[in-house]
Design an enzyme around this catalytic site. Sequence first.
Site, short mmCIF file in Angstrom:
data_model
loop_
_atom_site.label_atom_id
_atom_site.label_comp_id
_atom_site.label_asym_id
_atom_site.label_seq_id
_atom_site.Cartn_x
_atom_site.Cartn_y
_atom_site.Cartn_z
N HIS A 246 57.99 38.25 41.01
CA HIS A 246 57.03 37.95 39.95
C HIS A 246 56.56 36.50 40.02
O HIS A 246 57.37 35.59 40.23
CB HIS A 246 57.67 38.20 38.58
CG HIS A 246 56.82 37.80 37.42
ND1 HIS A 246 55.58 38.36 37.17
CD2 HIS A 246 57.01 36.87 36.44
CE1 HIS A 246 55.06 37.81 36.08
NE2 HIS A 246 55.91 36.91 35.63
N SER A 247 55.26 36.29 39.87
CA SER A 247 54.66 34.96 39.72
C SER A 247 55.07 34.03 40.87
O SER A 247 54.76 34.30 42.03
CB SER A 247 55.05 34.39 38.35
OG SER A 247 54.31 33.25 38.04
#
Length: 379
Positions: A246-247
């Site tokens: 994620h991210s």
Amino acid sequence: MKKDEPPLDFPDTLEGFEYAFNEKGQLRHTKTGEPFVFNYREDLHRWNQKRYEALGEIITKYVYELLEKDCNLKKISIPVDATESEPKSFIFMSEDALTNPQKLMVLIHGSGVVRAGQWARRLIINEDLDSGTQIPFIKRAMDEGYGVIVLNPNENFIEVEKPKIHVQPSSDSSDEPAEKRERRDKIPKDTKKRRDFYEKYRNPQREKEMMQLYIRENGSPEEHAIYVWDHFISQAAAENVFFVAHSYGGLAFVELMIQREAGVKSKVAAAALTDSVHNVWHQEAGKTIREWMRENCCNWVSSSEPLDTSVESMLPDCPRVSAGTDRHELTSWKSFPSIFKFFTEASEAKTSSLQPALTRRSHRIKHEELSEEKLHIDL
């Protein structure tokens, strides 16, 4: 009239805060049943922020406990050859993470205050454990026969209090240049006080001065990902490794690919990125890496479009599809079912020696469209 800032002393347990998670995994006040309130004291923003951060630290420990007790993961200290006195970090692994011969799932969260097992602290506090933690991913992965490794890429240093240095004031200040002394005397007396004041109160609480001691070979998320790859993931028996990142975790994964390209290509079957902030140009990812990402990765991005709707990309790397939400922190949770479907297709494609899952799926869609067109013509 200005008031004194309350002491920055907060409870160190959820019970002390009078909060608990209910059966739905929502954080609620034990007496009122209300959700968490940030502005607990009006006009005391810094105090409220410090209170929120103190609760956040308790949440981090609570999630660590869930990883061990609820998910049956083991806490593994790193560096693996650390001395007793040097700074250490840790990751979490399932019992079969290194011995599972078939599948291994690796989870990497984003940057900031989150730690192993979390996607977003804000979601855990304000919504629920399912959306804010990696626990649903871990449990489903284990149910489907995956080994699991949970990275901890933001645990890069330990903080210790700075030693106090006592400087003896000079008994004779006549050596100070007159010009400098004159400038100092002209500074308004309340200037320094104003710098220290974050709020509309006097006597703000002084915080301890801390220093950071970095953890060897784990001083950044990128270093951490490479270290865990070298010492754990690359040694795992699993034929197929799957990443969920994620991210900033997506950036760390791309950096891992750049540094360990051959190894990643040989072991990783697919990578699911959620609103990844990687950039193949800035990170100088080569052509062969970009080609591999196009075939084996998918990035579920924040978008108001329905889940899995194709989203145009300006970068020549992995396909982008909608996560079904325009909130960055929710992209992992909202794309949860699609990610597991993506991994299943990737496994089947690799097993049957067909094309990678995403390409095979796009070919199937094209075939269906052509069939529909033919049907309309025939009609």
